[in-house]
Motif scaffolding. Structure first.
Motif, short mmCIF file in Angstrom:
data_model
loop_
_atom_site.label_atom_id
_atom_site.label_comp_id
_atom_site.label_asym_id
_atom_site.label_seq_id
_atom_site.Cartn_x
_atom_site.Cartn_y
_atom_site.Cartn_z
N GLY A 16 0.33 6.33 18.47
CA GLY A 16 -0.28 5.05 18.12
C GLY A 16 -1.56 5.23 17.33
N THR A 17 -2.38 6.19 17.73
CA THR A 17 -3.66 6.42 17.07
C THR A 17 -3.47 6.77 15.60
N MET A 18 -2.61 7.74 15.32
CA MET A 18 -2.45 8.17 13.93
C MET A 18 -1.71 7.13 13.10
N LEU A 19 -0.73 6.46 13.68
CA LEU A 19 0.05 5.50 12.92
C LEU A 19 -0.71 4.21 12.64
N GLN A 20 -1.59 3.79 13.56
CA GLN A 20 -2.38 2.59 13.26
C GLN A 20 -3.37 2.87 12.15
N ALA A 21 -3.91 4.11 12.11
CA ALA A 21 -4.83 4.47 11.04
C ALA A 21 -4.11 4.49 9.69
N TYR A 22 -2.91 5.06 9.68
CA TYR A 22 -2.10 5.06 8.45
C TYR A 22 -1.82 3.63 8.00
N ALA A 23 -1.45 2.76 8.94
CA ALA A 23 -1.06 1.40 8.59
C ALA A 23 -2.22 0.62 7.97
N ASP A 88 0.86 18.06 10.05
CA ASP A 88 1.66 17.94 8.83
C ASP A 88 1.71 16.49 8.36
N PHE A 89 1.93 15.57 9.32
CA PHE A 89 1.98 14.14 8.97
C PHE A 89 0.63 13.67 8.45
N TYR A 90 -0.43 14.12 9.12
CA TYR A 90 -1.78 13.73 8.73
C TYR A 90 -2.07 14.17 7.29
N ARG A 91 -1.78 15.40 6.97
CA ARG A 91 -2.06 15.93 5.63
C ARG A 91 -1.20 15.28 4.55
N LYS A 92 0.00 14.86 4.92
CA LYS A 92 0.93 14.30 3.95
C LYS A 92 0.68 12.82 3.68
N HIS A 93 0.29 12.08 4.72
CA HIS A 93 0.30 10.62 4.59
C HIS A 93 -1.05 9.93 4.72
N LEU A 94 -2.07 10.59 5.25
CA LEU A 94 -3.36 9.95 5.42
C LEU A 94 -4.38 10.51 4.44
N VAL A 95 -5.28 9.66 3.99
CA VAL A 95 -6.33 10.06 3.05
C VAL A 95 -7.68 9.96 3.75
N ALA A 96 -8.36 11.08 3.86
CA ALA A 96 -9.66 11.11 4.53
C ALA A 96 -10.74 11.57 3.56
N ARG A 213 9.78 4.44 5.23
CA ARG A 213 9.35 5.31 4.13
C ARG A 213 8.63 6.56 4.63
N VAL A 214 8.07 6.49 5.82
CA VAL A 214 7.37 7.67 6.36
C VAL A 214 8.07 8.19 7.61
N SER A 215 9.30 7.75 7.82
CA SER A 215 10.08 8.17 8.98
C SER A 215 11.04 9.29 8.60
N THR A 216 11.23 10.22 9.53
CA THR A 216 12.20 11.30 9.33
C THR A 216 13.34 11.14 10.33
N PRO A 217 14.57 10.98 9.87
CA PRO A 217 15.69 10.76 10.78
C PRO A 217 15.86 11.90 11.79
N VAL A 218 16.17 11.52 13.01
CA VAL A 218 16.43 12.50 14.08
C VAL A 218 17.86 12.31 14.55
N PRO A 273 4.69 12.08 14.34
CA PRO A 273 4.82 10.63 14.16
C PRO A 273 6.02 10.20 13.35
N ASP A 274 6.44 11.00 12.35
CA ASP A 274 7.58 10.60 11.51
C ASP A 274 8.88 10.54 12.30
N LYS A 275 9.11 11.51 13.17
CA LYS A 275 10.33 11.50 13.99
C LYS A 275 10.21 10.53 15.17
N PHE A 276 8.99 10.31 15.63
CA PHE A 276 8.77 9.30 16.67
C PHE A 276 9.28 7.94 16.20
#
Length: 376
Positions: A16-23, A88-96, A213-218, A273-276
């Motif tokens: 939740g923490t990382m995905l709300q920041a991305y959103a 990996d998700f943080y580096r790929k999808h979030l901008v800090a 778009r940021v989800s990875t199928p499991v 987060p992507d597979k979650f």
């Protein structure tokens, strides 16, 4: 292009923490701004002597709960692998931002420079969090008109006198104020004697197709029950086991509590987060005590059962945010308070979807007005 600095919890191994920041960052960027997360993570590291003293004080607890701590120790490598997936998700999808801050003092001494500043969401204004909420009250921003908030959570149902004074001191200087839960909104309205908007969590700003778009199928044999618990209540696991027996569905578990770490019955899923997102969206039923687990279930229209991590009477209880979300969507009936499994497992999301569509419109209108004003 105007720049917006966002300060929130973001670089933690929590879905939740990382995905709300991305959103929130994604939503602000899509409105035509250069959005960045202020790279602030409070350093609460103990010194060696402090750590030794703490371990000595907790020795009776370690001994009395040795099975719990043995399970945590045994899962160390798997936890490390999951943490790498988060990174990996943080580096790929979030901008800090390029500069890292580890304390409020560092923020004050060398403040990050943006055209406007936004705090939120997540539990940034929860007075019971480690280190306290002061850094998230923007004391390092000198110009009052540049400050705004998007749905920060207070989480608690009441504030002490000292907590009220801290919030009043800083929040009176905000140009725009909002909160995530209704109870927190009312607390702030009464405290500050001004309008405070009650807004949906940033994860709800994005549709299921946008999350894809940021989800990875499991690959998982369907149908299945997804279990996502952060607390340690044994009765809630018993509910899941009986639900599995009733439906015949296997249980896939996202192990954060020691109860899942030591489980040999539920199939553990160590993922980022992507597979979650994929696991939750494709579940037949979700059982969770996580606020964001509930929010994503509603957003994805996945049948769910929600649980409280703690009793309402416990100090620092965060239940108000869960109650508020369920009431908002008229889904309070999905909150499990007893042991009986309801006959009806399906959920009619038609009303919730109408509410969510309206809340999205309101939230986006607030966000657009706030961003335009604080970056002028």
């Amino acid at each position: 292009m105007k720049s917006v600095g966002i300060i929130t919890y973001h670089h933690y191994c929590n879905y939740g923490t990382m995905l709300q920041a991305y959103a929130l960052e994604h939503s602000i960027s899509s409105m035509g701004y250069h959005a960045e997360l202020i790279d602030f993570v409070q350093d609460n590291t103990l010194s060696r002597s402090e750590l030794l003293k703490l371990r000595l004080r907790r020795l009776p607890v370690y001994l009395s709960q040795h099975k719990k701590y043995a399970a945590i120790a045994a899962a160390r490598e798997k936890n490390a692998e999951r943490a790498r997936q988060f990174e990996d998700f943080y580096r790929k999808h979030l901008v800090a931002g390029k500069k890292h801050y580890a304390s409020l003092q560092q923020l004050i001494e060398d403040p990050p420079v943006y055209d406007g500043y936004v705090v939120g969401s997540d539990q940034t204004w929860n007075p019971c969090t480690s280190g306290g909420p002061e850094s998230y009250l923007l004391p390092f921003v000198s110009e009052d008109k540049k400050k705004g908030s998007y749905a920060p959570s207070i989480s608690v149902s009441a504030l002490t006198g000292a907590q009220e004074e801290l919030l009043k001191k800083h929040l009176s200087r905000f140009r725009f104020l909002s909160c995530r839960e209704q109870q927190g909104t009312e607390l702030l309205r009464k405290l500050l004697d001004r309008d405070v908007a009650c807004l949906i969590d940033p994860t709800l700003l994005l549709s299921a197709s946008e999350w894809a778009r940021v989800s990875t199928p499991v690959h998982a044999d369907a149908p299945y029950i997804l279990s996502y618990f952060l607390g340690d209540v044994a009765e809630q696991r018993d509910f899941v086991n009986r639900l599995a027996a009733k439906t015949g569905y296997p249980v896939l578990s996202l192990p954060f509590s020691y109860r899942e770490l030591s489980s040999t019955v539920w199939k553990q899923q160590w993922c980022g987060p992507d597979k979650f997102l994929s696991l939750l969206q494709n579940a037949a039923i979700v059982c969770t005590d996580s606020f964001h687990g509930t929010a994503f279930s509603i957003n994805f229209n996945v049948p769910f059962f929600a649980f409280c991590k703690t009793r309402d009477t416990e100090k620092g209880s965060e239940n108000s945010r869960l109650y508020s979300a369920l009431e908002m969507f008229a889904l309070s009936g999905r909150l499990v308070s007893g042991s009986a499994i309801p006959e009806k497992l399906e959920v009619d999301f038609s009303h919730a979807n109408e509410v969510l569509a309206q809340k999205r419109r309101e939230a986006n209108a607030y966000l657009e007005e706030m961003l335009k004003t604080i970056t002028e």
